[in-house]
Motif scaffolding. Sequence first.
Motif, PDB file in Angstrom:
ATOM      1  N   ASP A  39      17.480 117.721   2.364  1.00  0.00           N
ATOM      2  CA  ASP A  39      18.421 117.953   3.459  1.00  0.00           C
ATOM      3  C   ASP A  39      17.701 117.765   4.786  1.00  0.00           C
ATOM      4  OD1 ASP A  39      20.270 118.770   5.316  1.00  0.00           O
ATOM      5  OD2 ASP A  39      20.391 120.849   4.616  1.00  0.00           O
ATOM      6  N   PRO A  40      18.024 116.695   5.530  1.00  0.00           N
ATOM      7  CA  PRO A  40      17.331 116.439   6.794  1.00  0.00           C
ATOM      8  C   PRO A  40      17.502 117.571   7.813  1.00  0.00           C
ATOM      9  CG  PRO A  40      18.588 114.514   6.104  1.00  0.00           C
ATOM     10  CD  PRO A  40      19.013 115.645   5.222  1.00  0.00           C
ATOM     11  N   GLN A  41      18.537 118.401   7.637  1.00  0.00           N
ATOM     12  CA  GLN A  41      18.811 119.473   8.597  1.00  0.00           C
ATOM     13  C   GLN A  41      18.207 120.813   8.185  1.00  0.00           C
ATOM     14  OE1 GLN A  41      20.300 118.440  11.380  1.00  0.00           O
ATOM     15  NE2 GLN A  41      20.372 116.428  10.382  1.00  0.00           N
ATOM     16  N   SER A  42      17.429 120.847   7.114  1.00  0.00           N
ATOM     17  CA  SER A  42      16.925 122.128   6.627  1.00  0.00           C
ATOM     18  C   SER A  42      15.944 122.749   7.617  1.00  0.00           C
ATOM     19  CB  SER A  42      16.247 121.961   5.267  1.00  0.00           C
ATOM     20  OG  SER A  42      14.960 121.412   5.401  1.00  0.00           O
ATOM     21  N   ASP A  43      16.001 124.069   7.714  1.00  0.00           N
ATOM     22  CA  ASP A  43      15.118 124.787   8.613  1.00  0.00           C
ATOM     23  C   ASP A  43      13.662 124.630   8.196  1.00  0.00           C
ATOM     24  OD1 ASP A  43      14.657 126.907  10.782  1.00  0.00           O
ATOM     25  OD2 ASP A  43      13.780 127.878   9.034  1.00  0.00           O
ATOM     26  N   GLY A  44      13.420 124.590   6.880  1.00  0.00           N
ATOM     27  CA  GLY A  44      12.052 124.454   6.394  1.00  0.00           C
ATOM     28  C   GLY A  44      11.408 123.154   6.823  1.00  0.00           C
ATOM     29  N   LEU A  45      12.156 122.049   6.744  1.00  0.00           N
ATOM     30  CA  LEU A  45      11.609 120.759   7.177  1.00  0.00           C
ATOM     31  C   LEU A  45      11.371 120.754   8.682  1.00  0.00           C
ATOM     32  CD1 LEU A  45      13.555 118.049   5.124  1.00  0.00           C
ATOM     33  CD2 LEU A  45      11.213 118.839   4.802  1.00  0.00           C
ATOM     34  N   GLU A  58      13.675 112.749   1.522  1.00  0.00           N
ATOM     35  CA  GLU A  58      14.047 111.863   0.415  1.00  0.00           C
ATOM     36  C   GLU A  58      13.527 112.368  -0.925  1.00  0.00           C
ATOM     37  OE1 GLU A  58      12.930 107.842   1.242  1.00  0.00           O
ATOM     38  OE2 GLU A  58      13.681 107.914   3.290  1.00  0.00           O
ATOM     39  N   GLY A  59      13.244 113.648  -1.005  1.00  0.00           N
ATOM     40  CA  GLY A  59      12.815 114.227  -2.262  1.00  0.00           C
ATOM     41  C   GLY A  59      11.482 113.682  -2.749  1.00  0.00           C
ATOM     42  N   LEU A  60      11.279 113.762  -4.059  1.00  0.00           N
ATOM     43  CA  LEU A  60      10.011 113.324  -4.643  1.00  0.00           C
ATOM     44  C   LEU A  60       9.734 111.857  -4.350  1.00  0.00           C
ATOM     45  CD1 LEU A  60       7.536 113.837  -6.416  1.00  0.00           C
ATOM     46  CD2 LEU A  60       8.961 113.336  -8.411  1.00  0.00           C
ATOM     47  N   ASP A  61      10.768 111.030  -4.395  1.00  0.00           N
ATOM     48  CA  ASP A  61      10.562 109.611  -4.107  1.00  0.00           C
ATOM     49  C   ASP A  61      10.030 109.418  -2.693  1.00  0.00           C
ATOM     50  OD1 ASP A  61      11.478 108.942  -6.627  1.00  0.00           O
ATOM     51  OD2 ASP A  61      13.556 108.687  -5.958  1.00  0.00           O
ATOM     52  N   GLY A  62      10.505 110.245  -1.757  1.00  0.00           N
ATOM     53  CA  GLY A  62      10.004 110.172  -0.390  1.00  0.00           C
ATOM     54  C   GLY A  62       8.551 110.588  -0.301  1.00  0.00           C
TER      55      GLY A  62
END
Length: 319
Positions: A39-45, A58-62
């Motif tokens: 989720d590009p909008q996640s607070d953690g990121l 992009e998950g594991l692939d990213g």
Amino acid sequence: MNDKVKVAIIGPGNIGTDLMIKVMRNGRHLEMGAMVGVDPQSDGLARAQRLGVATTAEGLDGLLKLDVFKDIDIVFDATSASAHRRHDEVLQAHGVQVIDLTPAAIGPYVIPAINLEAENAANMNMVTCGGQATIPIVAAVSSVAKVHYAEIVAAISSRSAGPGTRANIDEFTETTRHAIEKLGGATRGKAIIVLNPAEPPLIMRDTVFVLCEAADMHAIEESIVKMVDRVQAYVPGYRLKQKVQFEPVPPETPLNIPGLGPRHGLKVSVFLEVEGAAHYLPSYAGNLDIMTSAALACGDMMARRRLAAGVARGHKETV
């Protein structure tokens, strides 16, 4: 001079974000390399980006596409049991050490106070927050007397339970039950989790009921207190809520244990609470703290082993 290895965290939710902060503040041999989400909008990121950590939505692939991946030695998976199976398969193919914070239980169960130094597998499973809090107590009783049955109840604030925790309730109960028997030493175990919606949020509370063979009560209590001290060494907010309680169960009025039948001996009741360090969520979220503290201890140990063996992929020395 201290060697450190780079790590990635998959899952920027409550657990993953709390773990990231612990790695950056308290990791002895660990250095944040990447935070991975979907989720590009996640607070953690967003928080990871502000702290200068490489991120991908992009998950594991990213993660595999990031330049830093070639230097990643350890990946903590804080997603879900179902997602973890693919994550582990892919990461093992790249020779990456995996520490599993989901209830997938692909690798051996690890609870630092019980068996941290004894396990050395490519995938290490951290059981569950409830397991980390309660199974050491079952093991403490087992070190004194044979445990017929152990039942644990983990009550956590609903506000501290993110989507991953909620999606894994069934896996939580099964994984914790198996670990009660495997690490705790109980012939039969049972696990219950309660998401408490109370406001203001309540601190994590754990109850452990054990039926064991008749034994010296003082020896059992002493073993439990020593185990609490061992857990406190890496989770300072972990403590007994009150004195250990005992109730003899005589042969003429045994307890009926499903799957085992009538059993007598000694009933031991232990009441715990876990206050979090408030690295991410407030201190009521002791379930985050005990899980991420255990994972940090495991990560530091695995990093130390990789460095000693000279197999770290891209560690650097810091003064």
